[in-house]
Design an enzyme around this catalytic site. Structure first.
Site, PDB file in Angstrom:
ATOM      1  N   LYS A   1      -0.792  95.509 104.206  1.00  0.00           N
ATOM      2  CA  LYS A   1       0.362  94.671 104.508  1.00  0.00           C
ATOM      3  C   LYS A   1      -0.088  93.243 104.797  1.00  0.00           C
ATOM      4  CE  LYS A   1       4.230  94.062 107.628  1.00  0.00           C
ATOM      5  NZ  LYS A   1       4.902  94.477 108.837  1.00  0.00           N
TER       6      LYS A   1
ATOM      7  N   HIS B   1       4.994  88.779 107.721  1.00  0.00           N
ATOM      8  CA  HIS B   1       5.077  89.262 109.100  1.00  0.00           C
ATOM      9  C   HIS B   1       6.194  88.562 109.872  1.00  0.00           C
ATOM     10  CE1 HIS B   1       1.366  91.431 108.412  1.00  0.00           C
ATOM     11  NE2 HIS B   1       0.775  90.309 108.049  1.00  0.00           N
TER      12      HIS B   1
ATOM     13  N   GLY C   1      12.707  90.162 105.649  1.00  0.00           N
ATOM     14  CA  GLY C   1      14.034  89.685 105.323  1.00  0.00           C
ATOM     15  C   GLY C   1      14.984  90.697 104.721  1.00  0.00           C
ATOM     16  N   VAL C   2      14.630  91.975 104.712  1.00  0.00           N
ATOM     17  CA  VAL C   2      15.523  92.990 104.158  1.00  0.00           C
ATOM     18  C   VAL C   2      16.507  93.382 105.252  1.00  0.00           C
ATOM     19  CG1 VAL C   2      15.705  95.288 103.140  1.00  0.00           C
ATOM     20  CG2 VAL C   2      13.740  93.816 102.592  1.00  0.00           C
TER      21      VAL C   2
ATOM     22  N   ARG D   1      13.253  95.223 111.515  1.00  0.00           N
ATOM     23  CA  ARG D   1      14.211  94.887 112.567  1.00  0.00           C
ATOM     24  C   ARG D   1      15.548  95.618 112.481  1.00  0.00           C
ATOM     25  NH1 ARG D   1      12.733  88.810 111.853  1.00  0.00           N
ATOM     26  NH2 ARG D   1      10.730  88.809 112.914  1.00  0.00           N
TER      27      ARG D   1
END
Length: 149
Positions: A21, A45, A78-79, A100
Site C-alpha cells: 500500500k 494515505h 477517496g472512495v 473511513r
C-alpha cells in the site's frame, strides 16, 4: 528501514496474499510486481503524508499500465460511494478498499451499521453501473472518465 529486498525476502517466505500500500508512482508499482506481490494499493494515505502528494485516482491509470496485469491494482483513497467505485474501475482498478466510510458506519451503528453501509455502497454501485450502461463491474473498464473538474 525497509527496502525492496525486504519485500522480496518476505515473498520468498510466505504464500499468503501480499499487498503493498502507498503506491503513487508507476516505477514503484513495477518494482513491487517484480518482487512478486499479489496487489499494489494506489493510495496517498488520505493525503496525510505530504501536502503535495498527488490524488490517488490521478496516478491510477499509469500504475495499471505499468504493472500490465502482473498483479492486481486496488485503489484506496477517496472512495465514499458507488460512483467512486465505478470511476476507479473505469480508470483500471481491479477493486477498491474502504476506510473511513466503513469505520464511521461501524462506529455509529456497530455491525448493523457496517452492513448497512456496505449494502448502500452496493446499491449505489448497481445504480451507477445501470446509468452508465454497464451490465457488470468488469464492463466499467470500457468507460471513459475524467479526473478532476
Amino acid at each position: 528501514a525497509l527496502s525492496w529486498a525486504d519485500l522480496e525476502w518476505l515473498r520468498e517466505r510466505t504464500r499468503v496474499p501480499l499487498l503493498v500500500k502507498g503506491i503513487l508512482d508507476a516505477r514503484d508499482a513495477v518494482r513491487a510486481a517484480d518482487a512478486g506481490v499479489d496487489a499494489v494499493v494506489v493510495s496517498n494515505h488520505g493525503g496525510r503524508q505530504l501536502d503535495a502528494a498527488p490524488a490517488s485516482a490521478s496516478v491510477l491509470p499509469e500504475v495499471v499500465e505499468a504493472v500490465d496485469e502482473r498483479c492486481a491494482v486496488l485503489l484506496d483513497s477517496g472512495v465514499r460511494g458507488g460512483v467512486d467505485v465505478l470511476r476507479a474501475l473505469a480508470l483500471g482498478a481491479d477493486g477498491v478498499l474502504l476506510g473511513r466510510p466503513l469505520l464511521w458506519a461501524l462506529a455509529a451503528g456497530g455491525r448493523a451499521g457496517a452492513e448497512a453501509a456496505l449494502a448502500l455502497l452496493a446499491a449505489e454501485l448497481r445504480d451507477a453501473l445501470i446509468l452508465s450502461g454497464c451490465p457488470d463491474p468488469a464492463s466499467a473498464r470500457r468507460l471513459r472518465t475524467r479526473i478532476g473538474g
